[in-house]
Design a protein around this motif. Structure first.
Motif, PDB file in Angstrom:
ATOM      1  N   THR A 120       0.825  -1.209   0.000  1.00 17.19           N
ATOM      2  CA  THR A 120       0.000   0.000   0.000  1.00 17.19           C
ATOM      3  C   THR A 120       0.857   1.257   0.000  1.00 17.19           C
ATOM      4  OG1 THR A 120      -0.122   0.229   2.407  1.00 17.19           O
ATOM      5  CG2 THR A 120      -1.753  -1.226   1.358  1.00 17.19           C
ATOM      6  N   VAL A 121       0.270   2.336  -0.511  1.00 14.80           N
ATOM      7  CA  VAL A 121       0.933   3.640  -0.463  1.00 14.80           C
ATOM      8  C   VAL A 121       1.149   4.065   0.986  1.00 14.80           C
ATOM      9  CG1 VAL A 121       0.629   6.100  -0.977  1.00 14.80           C
ATOM     10  CG2 VAL A 121       0.129   4.385  -2.725  1.00 14.80           C
ATOM     11  N   LYS A 122       0.192   3.750   1.857  1.00 14.34           N
ATOM     12  CA  LYS A 122       0.332   4.101   3.267  1.00 14.34           C
ATOM     13  C   LYS A 122       1.603   3.493   3.849  1.00 14.34           C
ATOM     14  CE  LYS A 122      -2.068   3.861   7.736  1.00 14.34           C
ATOM     15  NZ  LYS A 122      -3.278   3.376   8.455  1.00 14.34           N
ATOM     16  N   GLU A 123       1.879   2.240   3.536  1.00 16.09           N
ATOM     17  CA  GLU A 123       3.117   1.606   4.015  1.00 16.09           C
ATOM     18  C   GLU A 123       4.334   2.315   3.437  1.00 16.09           C
ATOM     19  OE1 GLU A 123       1.699  -3.035   4.677  1.00 16.09           O
ATOM     20  OE2 GLU A 123       2.478  -2.416   2.723  1.00 16.09           O
ATOM     21  N   CYS A 124       4.279   2.672   2.153  1.00 15.82           N
ATOM     22  CA  CYS A 124       5.397   3.380   1.521  1.00 15.82           C
ATOM     23  C   CYS A 124       5.672   4.700   2.214  1.00 15.82           C
ATOM     24  CB  CYS A 124       5.101   3.619   0.045  1.00 15.82           C
ATOM     25  SG  CYS A 124       5.007   2.146  -0.981  1.00 15.82           S
ATOM     26  N   GLU A 125       4.616   5.433   2.502  1.00 17.14           N
ATOM     27  CA  GLU A 125       4.780   6.745   3.135  1.00 17.14           C
ATOM     28  C   GLU A 125       5.325   6.603   4.552  1.00 17.14           C
ATOM     29  OE1 GLU A 125       1.284   9.116   0.643  1.00 17.14           O
ATOM     30  OE2 GLU A 125       0.857   8.299   2.650  1.00 17.14           O
ATOM     31  N   GLU A 126       4.914   5.566   5.250  1.00 15.23           N
ATOM     32  CA  GLU A 126       5.449   5.330   6.588  1.00 15.23           C
ATOM     33  C   GLU A 126       6.944   5.038   6.527  1.00 15.23           C
ATOM     34  OE1 GLU A 126       5.200   1.976  10.123  1.00 15.23           O
ATOM     35  OE2 GLU A 126       3.449   2.251   8.819  1.00 15.23           O
ATOM     36  N   ILE A 127       7.337   4.205   5.569  1.00 17.96           N
ATOM     37  CA  ILE A 127       8.756   3.867   5.437  1.00 17.96           C
ATOM     38  C   ILE A 127       9.559   5.074   4.966  1.00 17.96           C
ATOM     39  CG2 ILE A 127      10.392   2.471   4.112  1.00 17.96           C
ATOM     40  CD1 ILE A 127       8.996   0.968   6.394  1.00 17.96           C
ATOM     41  N   ALA A 128       8.992   5.880   4.081  1.00 20.77           N
ATOM     42  CA  ALA A 128       9.690   7.087   3.631  1.00 20.77           C
ATOM     43  C   ALA A 128       9.955   8.023   4.803  1.00 20.77           C
ATOM     44  CB  ALA A 128       8.869   7.796   2.557  1.00 20.77           C
ATOM     45  N   LEU A 130      10.215   7.143   7.964  1.00 23.27           N
ATOM     46  CA  LEU A 130      11.207   6.499   8.830  1.00 23.27           C
ATOM     47  C   LEU A 130      12.611   6.663   8.261  1.00 23.27           C
ATOM     48  CD1 LEU A 130      11.948   4.707  11.246  1.00 23.27           C
ATOM     49  CD2 LEU A 130      11.396   2.704   9.825  1.00 23.27           C
ATOM     50  N   ALA A 131      12.749   6.469   6.946  1.00 22.09           N
ATOM     51  CA  ALA A 131      14.063   6.625   6.314  1.00 22.09           C
ATOM     52  C   ALA A 131      14.573   8.054   6.455  1.00 22.09           C
ATOM     53  CB  ALA A 131      13.979   6.228   4.837  1.00 22.09           C
ATOM     54  N   GLU A 132      13.679   9.011   6.288  1.00 17.95           N
ATOM     55  CA  GLU A 132      14.069  10.413   6.433  1.00 17.95           C
ATOM     56  C   GLU A 132      14.498  10.701   7.868  1.00 17.95           C
ATOM     57  OE1 GLU A 132      14.905  14.276   5.423  1.00 17.95           O
ATOM     58  OE2 GLU A 132      14.438  12.588   4.096  1.00 17.95           O
ATOM     59  N   GLU A 133      13.755  10.188   8.830  1.00 16.59           N
ATOM     60  CA  GLU A 133      14.082  10.380  10.243  1.00 16.59           C
ATOM     61  C   GLU A 133      15.447   9.805  10.578  1.00 16.59           C
ATOM     62  OE1 GLU A 133      12.743   8.338  14.454  1.00 16.59           O
ATOM     63  OE2 GLU A 133      11.214   8.592  12.897  1.00 16.59           O
ATOM     64  N   LYS A 134      15.740   8.635  10.011  1.00 16.14           N
ATOM     65  CA  LYS A 134      16.999   7.945  10.302  1.00 16.14           C
ATOM     66  C   LYS A 134      18.157   8.421   9.417  1.00 16.14           C
ATOM     67  CE  LYS A 134      15.535   4.883  13.411  1.00 16.14           C
ATOM     68  NZ  LYS A 134      16.140   4.711  14.753  1.00 16.14           N
ATOM     69  N   GLY A 135      17.856   9.213   8.395  1.00 15.52           N
ATOM     70  CA  GLY A 135      18.903   9.656   7.481  1.00 15.52           C
ATOM     71  C   GLY A 135      19.429   8.537   6.612  1.00 15.52           C
ATOM     72  N   LEU A 136      18.526   7.667   6.130  1.00 16.12           N
ATOM     73  CA  LEU A 136      18.917   6.476   5.387  1.00 16.12           C
ATOM     74  C   LEU A 136      18.295   6.466   3.995  1.00 16.12           C
ATOM     75  CD1 LEU A 136      18.437   3.920   8.306  1.00 16.12           C
ATOM     76  CD2 LEU A 136      20.628   4.716   7.385  1.00 16.12           C
ATOM     77  N   ILE A 137      18.909   5.704   3.113  1.00 15.99           N
ATOM     78  CA  ILE A 137      18.456   5.554   1.732  1.00 15.99           C
ATOM     79  C   ILE A 137      17.675   4.249   1.590  1.00 15.99           C
ATOM     80  CG2 ILE A 137      19.233   5.126  -0.644  1.00 15.99           C
ATOM     81  CD1 ILE A 137      19.544   8.036   0.169  1.00 15.99           C
ATOM     82  N   VAL A 138      16.571   4.306   0.857  1.00 16.62           N
ATOM     83  CA  VAL A 138      15.875   3.105   0.405  1.00 16.62           C
ATOM     84  C   VAL A 138      15.930   3.105  -1.115  1.00 16.62           C
ATOM     85  CG1 VAL A 138      13.698   1.828   0.310  1.00 16.62           C
ATOM     86  CG2 VAL A 138      14.335   3.052   2.399  1.00 16.62           C
ATOM     87  N   GLY A 139      16.659   2.157  -1.693  1.00 13.75           N
ATOM     88  CA  GLY A 139      16.725   2.002  -3.138  1.00 13.75           C
ATOM     89  C   GLY A 139      15.783   0.896  -3.583  1.00 13.75           C
ATOM     90  N   VAL A 140      15.328   0.969  -4.824  1.00 15.46           N
ATOM     91  CA  VAL A 140      14.404  -0.021  -5.381  1.00 15.46           C
ATOM     92  C   VAL A 140      14.994  -0.547  -6.681  1.00 15.46           C
ATOM     93  CG1 VAL A 140      12.041  -0.480  -6.119  1.00 15.46           C
ATOM     94  CG2 VAL A 140      12.481   1.266  -4.373  1.00 15.46           C
ATOM     95  N   THR A 141      14.983  -1.861  -6.853  1.00 17.74           N
ATOM     96  CA  THR A 141      15.675  -2.452  -8.005  1.00 17.74           C
ATOM     97  C   THR A 141      14.786  -2.505  -9.246  1.00 17.74           C
ATOM     98  OG1 THR A 141      15.162  -4.659  -7.103  1.00 17.74           O
ATOM     99  CG2 THR A 141      17.366  -3.779  -6.717  1.00 17.74           C
ATOM    100  N   TYR A 142      14.559  -1.341  -9.817  1.00 12.00           N
ATOM    101  CA  TYR A 142      13.995  -1.264 -11.163  1.00 12.00           C
ATOM    102  C   TYR A 142      15.148  -1.468 -12.142  1.00 12.00           C
ATOM    103  CZ  TYR A 142       9.558   0.526  -9.323  1.00 12.00           C
ATOM    104  OH  TYR A 142       8.347   0.667  -8.673  1.00 12.00           O
ATOM    105  N   GLY A 143      15.478  -2.745 -12.363  1.00 17.22           N
ATOM    106  CA  GLY A 143      16.757  -3.086 -12.972  1.00 17.22           C
ATOM    107  C   GLY A 143      16.899  -2.796 -14.446  1.00 17.22           C
TER     108      GLY A 143
END
Length: 390
Positions: A120-128, A130-143
């Motif tokens: 869900t988009v809601k899960e994506c926004e929650e993770i986004a 969290l990543a911003e809070e932690k100063g971390l990158i989430v990459g996605v393998t659109y290869g």
């Protein structure tokens, strides 16, 4: 041109969750990550069967005590080390992506995740967040979007060489699921089960590749409404689809058509993209990734070849082999992993200016892919009705 010179300060200590001996995508991840000296594979929870995972990991050169039974053990074990992992790739079935990604981020570890990112988009926004809070990158393998000619198309659109875009036509089909699922392997079974795959089969599995590539080439075009017609030709796969067609209306008046299918009997798997403007068109297929067809109205058609000096700088910057030699999927994956490594390195060293202009498939790309899927499902479940894109 990419030539293997190190572009980050040190290799990233890299781990994997999934991607073991029996997995379909693990080798693609390792092919991409280990090419340029930007990653060093040091840990993993490679398999649901701990012994088999340990045997596989050690055969890759990972120390036995860093071949873990579960992702939870990997996080705990690496947290206890001064040389613990910087980043972990999640190469597991869809239903596990969210919980694993969240746990890694909470432990301060960058993440590279398979697509579709979450359910869900809601899960994506929650993770986004969290990543911003932690100063971390989430990459996605659109290869597939590491191919140089994809970036040639994007540069040509940006320069106005096609004129205003009118038509977007995309296809990704194969025939490997044309028969029923009797005796099918686990990779097929989890992809056709809503509990493990999520709300779609081929739309999420291969359709999101088409959608993201169109975003790379046509970043200014936004969908206003769409119609999705999906069907399970193998009835046991319902309510998930093994075939779908999506029509799209864009904010500039352009029209789009997207076809995905895993029951295109006899087809070995191919992608085709055609972007039509008021002045000219471009067409590219991953079956001939070195070439781009460029057709200007009223002029003879041209076949552009990768690595040639007449191409745009964005294309040449993504090239690895040079014009004389063939480039393929492994090269594209290597580019994706390199670009994500550069983003991680920039985040680790506080280089915000670099990240503002650096291109890589990140959490926003993953979120937009899930948003597109949600709208497709909403349309299909309403009887293939036109819906406003939300």
């Amino acid at each position: 041109m990419i030539n293997g010179e190190r572009t980050i300060q040190r290799p990233l200590r890299w781990g994997m969750v999934g991607g073991g001996r029996t997995g379909q995508v693990g080798y693609k991840h390792r092919t991409g990550a280990l090419r340029d000296g930007t990653y060093q594979l040091v840990a993993g929870a490679f398999d649901l069967k701990a012994g088999r995972g340990r045997d596989f990991g050690t055969s890759l050169g990972v120390a036995g005590d860093r071949c873990y039974a579960t992702y939870q053990e990997l996080i705990a074990g690496e947290a206890a080390r001064e040389d613990g992992v910087d980043v972990v790739s999640v190469a597991t079935p869809n239903f596990t992506h969210y919980e694993i990604t969240k746990a890694l981020l909470e432990a301060g570890i960058h993440v590279i995740c398979e697509k579709p990112l979450f359910f869900t988009v809601k899960e994506c926004e929650e993770i986004a967040a969290l990543a911003e809070e932690k100063g971390l990158i989430v990459g996605v393998t659109y290869g597939f979007t590491g191919h140089p000619m994809v970036h040639q198309m994007a540069a040509m659109v940006a320069k106005g060489m096609l004129g205003e875009i009118r038509i977007v036509d995309m296809q990704y089909t194969h025939g490997f699921n044309a028969g029923d699922d009797e005796g099918a392997g686990e990779a097929v079974k989890w992809r056709t089960n809503p509990e493990t795959a999520g709300p779609t089969f081929v739309l999420g599995d291969i359709g999101t590749h088409l959608y993201y590539l169109s975003e790379v080439v046509l970043p200014e075009l936004k969908i206003e409404k769409l119609l999705c017609d999906r069907k399970a030709f193998i009835p046991t796969r319902a309510p998930l689809e093994d075939h779908a067609t999506v029509l799209m209306h864009y904010n500039n008046g352009a029209r789009g058509r997207l076809w995905v299918s895993s029951v295109n009997a006899g087809n070995m798997g191919s992608q085709r993209y055609r972007f039509v403007g008021a002045k000219a068109s471009v067409e590219w297929s991953d079956s001939r990734p070195d070439q781009l067809i460029y057709e200007v109205q009223g002029e003879p058609g041209q076949v552009l070849h990768h690595g040639m000096p007449y191409l745009e700088g964005e294309s040449l910057a993504a090239d690895r082999m040079g014009a004389l030699h063939t480039e393929g999927l492994g090269d594209s994956w290597s580019n994706i992993y390199l670009w994500i490594a550069q983003a991680i390195d920039a985040r680790m060293h506080g280089n915000a200016a670099f990240l503002k202009t650096h291109h890589y498939p990140g959490i926003k790309a993953g979120t937009e892919g899930v948003r597109w899927l949600e709208n497709c499902v909403r349309s299909a479940d309403a009887g293939a009705a036109w819906v406003e894109f939300e």
